[in-house]
Design an enzyme around this catalytic site. Structure first.
Site, short mmCIF file in Angstrom:
data_model
loop_
_atom_site.label_atom_id
_atom_site.label_comp_id
_atom_site.label_asym_id
_atom_site.label_seq_id
_atom_site.Cartn_x
_atom_site.Cartn_y
_atom_site.Cartn_z
N GLU A 1 0.87 -1.17 0.00
CA GLU A 1 0.00 0.00 0.00
C GLU A 1 0.91 1.22 0.00
O GLU A 1 1.64 1.46 0.96
CB GLU A 1 -0.88 0.02 1.24
CG GLU A 1 -1.80 -1.16 1.38
CD GLU A 1 -2.49 -1.19 2.74
OE1 GLU A 1 -2.67 -0.12 3.37
OE2 GLU A 1 -2.83 -2.29 3.18
N ASP B 1 -5.61 9.74 9.84
CA ASP B 1 -4.32 9.13 10.16
C ASP B 1 -3.77 9.69 11.46
O ASP B 1 -4.01 10.83 11.82
CB ASP B 1 -3.32 9.39 9.02
CG ASP B 1 -3.73 8.68 7.74
OD1 ASP B 1 -4.07 7.50 7.83
OD2 ASP B 1 -3.69 9.31 6.67
#
Length: 181
Positions: A46, A57
């Site tokens: 990824e 995040d």
């Protein structure tokens, strides 16, 4: 056949997927990191597309995104870095990031470029399911891209079934209600 499908047909367990932020720690580290991960038996990568406001995040990914952007990383730069990646890497590659840079690049142009450089799927957590189905699904499919949806422990059974019905590749299970990284 999409390399994600091929991976899951050939390997039923112990699949190692690794995330890293493109352009971190140095701008030109993206391809060497991918190649090193492949050498170390990673099954799927990824590649994080850095974004200026990565609200889903945690501090580690936020920090790597900030450094990457300061290094000069952009979607165009990432595609330039990946243009020859399929000469040395044959495992599935997924771009993970937010919808804003994709929209700025142009969804159709972005998907075409993903196809050209050999990207197999996209994880775009802030892309609403209904928008994907109404506006982007045919573009993704035309470019052999899997859109990887996320589910959480709070996702209702009805929504999980809906996501399962429209998914290809795999579904990304977030294990807790928290930020990542």
């Amino acid at each position: 056949m999409n390399r994600i499908n091929q991976l899951f047909q050939e390997k039923k367990e112990r699949i190692l997927s690794v995330y890293f932020t493109a352009g971190y720690p140095k701008l030109e580290d993206t391809v060497p990191i991918i190649q090193e991960l492949v050498k170390n038996s990673v099954d799927l990568i990824e590649i994080g597309m850095p974004f200026s406001d990565p609200v889903a995040d945690g501090p580690v990914i936020q920090h790597s995104s900030l450094i990457s952007l300061r290094n000069g990383m952009s979607v165009r730069k990432l595609f330039d870095q990946l243009k020859d990646i399929r000469q040395s890497v044959d495992i599935p590659l997924i771009l993970m990031g937010y919808i804003n840079p994709v929209l700025q690049y142009g969804v159709e142009a972005f998907c075409k470029k993903c196809n050209e450089v050999g990207i197999d799927g996209l994880i775009i957590p802030d892309l609403p399911l209904d928008v994907y189905l109404e506006e982007f699904k045919t573009i993704f499919e035309a470019n052999n891209l899997h859109n990887i949806f996320l589910i959480t422990p709070q996702t209702s059974a009805e929504r999980m079934r809906m996501i399962d019905d429209v998914s290809s590749g795999f579904i990304y299970m977030v294990s807790s209600n928290a930020t990542t990284g």
